[in-house]
Scaffold this active site. Structure first.
Site, PDB file in Angstrom:
ATOM      1  N   GLU A 146       0.812  -1.209   0.000  1.00  0.00           N
ATOM      2  CA  GLU A 146       0.000   0.000   0.000  1.00  0.00           C
ATOM      3  C   GLU A 146       0.854   1.271   0.000  1.00  0.00           C
ATOM      4  O   GLU A 146       0.401   2.345   0.391  1.00  0.00           O
ATOM      5  CB  GLU A 146      -0.928  -0.013   1.213  1.00  0.00           C
ATOM      6  CG  GLU A 146      -1.893  -1.191   1.217  1.00  0.00           C
ATOM      7  CD  GLU A 146      -2.661  -1.308   2.511  1.00  0.00           C
ATOM      8  OE1 GLU A 146      -3.572  -0.501   2.729  1.00  0.00           O
ATOM      9  OE2 GLU A 146      -2.335  -2.204   3.307  1.00  0.00           O
TER      10      GLU A 146
ATOM     11  N   SER B  54      -6.665  -2.249   2.554  1.00  0.00           N
ATOM     12  CA  SER B  54      -7.100  -1.794   1.225  1.00  0.00           C
ATOM     13  C   SER B  54      -7.723  -2.900   0.396  1.00  0.00           C
ATOM     14  O   SER B  54      -7.713  -2.849  -0.832  1.00  0.00           O
ATOM     15  CB  SER B  54      -5.921  -1.176   0.456  1.00  0.00           C
ATOM     16  OG  SER B  54      -5.508   0.028   1.052  1.00  0.00           O
TER      17      SER B  54
ATOM     18  N   SER C  21     -10.499   8.645  -0.232  1.00  0.00           N
ATOM     19  CA  SER C  21     -10.602   7.957   1.054  1.00  0.00           C
ATOM     20  C   SER C  21     -11.855   8.376   1.807  1.00  0.00           C
ATOM     21  O   SER C  21     -12.484   9.397   1.506  1.00  0.00           O
ATOM     22  CB  SER C  21      -9.360   8.232   1.910  1.00  0.00           C
ATOM     23  OG  SER C  21      -8.198   7.671   1.329  1.00  0.00           O
TER      24      SER C  21
END
Length: 312
Positions: free
Chosen positions: A13, A149, A283
């Site tokens: 990530e 994620s 996000s």
């Protein structure tokens, strides 16, 4: 006082972390902070110790940032930092541990089993997979036990698809969790501590165009529709906020966290929690802050001050 925004790292990530760090650093600079953006490398400790009164904000996603290791190092160095401590991070990052702790506190969780890769070798992959299908039933979810994620996560509709899903999950670690698929409305709730205790921000409802909130849906602009607050009855949204706050307390979070859940027949079901919520343009936490009328720079400025005084 320099605020060190630590982002990047070597996890899968990394790119997401860098994007989160860049956005946060910009927000803090707008609030007048002296900000240093730094990766995790051999110079990090000397840079922190060479500064007078530094405060760190780990914005690392995945291992090192969320498994508690970096936070333990910061604690050993005596460097104040924003966010949960090492112990809270460890218990949260492992989905099998977090789910059991939250379930033991009386909150709704999916039926789940955690398995290391050697179980399949020692006991026979076919026998174990058959037992999984019979015990949990299809559809089910396969996830790496320690990842974020949605990397390595797959919905499995039949026994024929289970082997490939397990292989995909084991690519991110030696332990996986297999859990029942919870059908319903997906929500994410950010919890913020502002000096009066943890409080839930408006829940974000997640509607991915593909039907699955996977890595691409999370970080591709326009791939997912977000509604803040979610279009659910007020009592359900309140229950979602209550679950997030209780999970925040059970897992020992500090300052800020995000809990993901599915609302099934009006009841929020815990999926996972996060000690380093993403702060990118796509996000969820920035959406919740905006819906609450809060400025990211102002919020994290206050958290920096809390961290500085907490460690004196």
């Amino acid at each position: 006082m320099t605020v060190f925004v630590i982002a990047g790292g070597l996890s899968h990530e990394r790119e997401v972390s860098l994007r989160s760090g860049k956005r946060l650093a910009g927000a803090l600079r707008k609030r007048g902070h002296a900000v240093t953006e730094t990766d995790v490398n051999a110079d990090l400790i000397s840079r922190l110790l060479g500064d007078e009164g530094p405060v760190a904000i780990p914005v690392l996603h995945g291992e090192l940032g969320e498994d508690g290791a970096l936070r333990e190092v910061l604690w050993m160095l005596g460097v104040p930092f924003v966010g949960s401590d090492g112990a809270s991070s460890r218990r949260t990052f492992d989905k099998s541990v977090a789910t059991r702790l939250v379930g033991a506190a009386g909150l709704a969780t999916p039926q789940q089993v955690a398995l290391p890769d050697d179980v399949f070798r020692e006991l026979g992959a076919q026998a174990v997979m058959s037992a999984l299908g019979e015990r949990i039933g299809f559809p089910l979810m396969v996830k790496p036990a320690r990842s974020g994620s949605a990397l390595g996560t797959a919905k499995v509709d039949s026994a024929d698809d289970l082997p490939a899903a397990l292989v995909g999950a084991f690519a991110y670690g030696r332990d996986v969790v297999v859990e029942e698929f919870v059908e319903g409305t997906e929500l994410s709730v950010t919890v913020l501590e502002d000096g009066t205790g943890p409080r839930a921000l408006p829940p974000v409802e997640i509607r991915p165009a593909s039907g699955v909130y996977d890595y691409e849906s999370r970080y591709t602009a326009g791939a997912t529709r977000f509604l803040t607050p979610g279009e659910l009855p007020d009592d359900v949204l309140e229950a979602a906020g209550d679950l997030a706050v209780r999970a925040h307390r059970v897992l020992g979070h500090r300052d800020i966290s995000r809990t993901d859940m599915i609302v099934r027949e009006g009841v929020p079901v815990f999926l996972e929690s996060n000690v380093a919520p993403g702060l990118t343009d796509t996000s969820l936490t920035p959406l919740a802050l905006e819906a609450a009328g809060l400025d990211m720079g102002e919020v994290f400025s206050a958290l920096v001050e809390r961290a500085r005084h907490r460690n004196q």
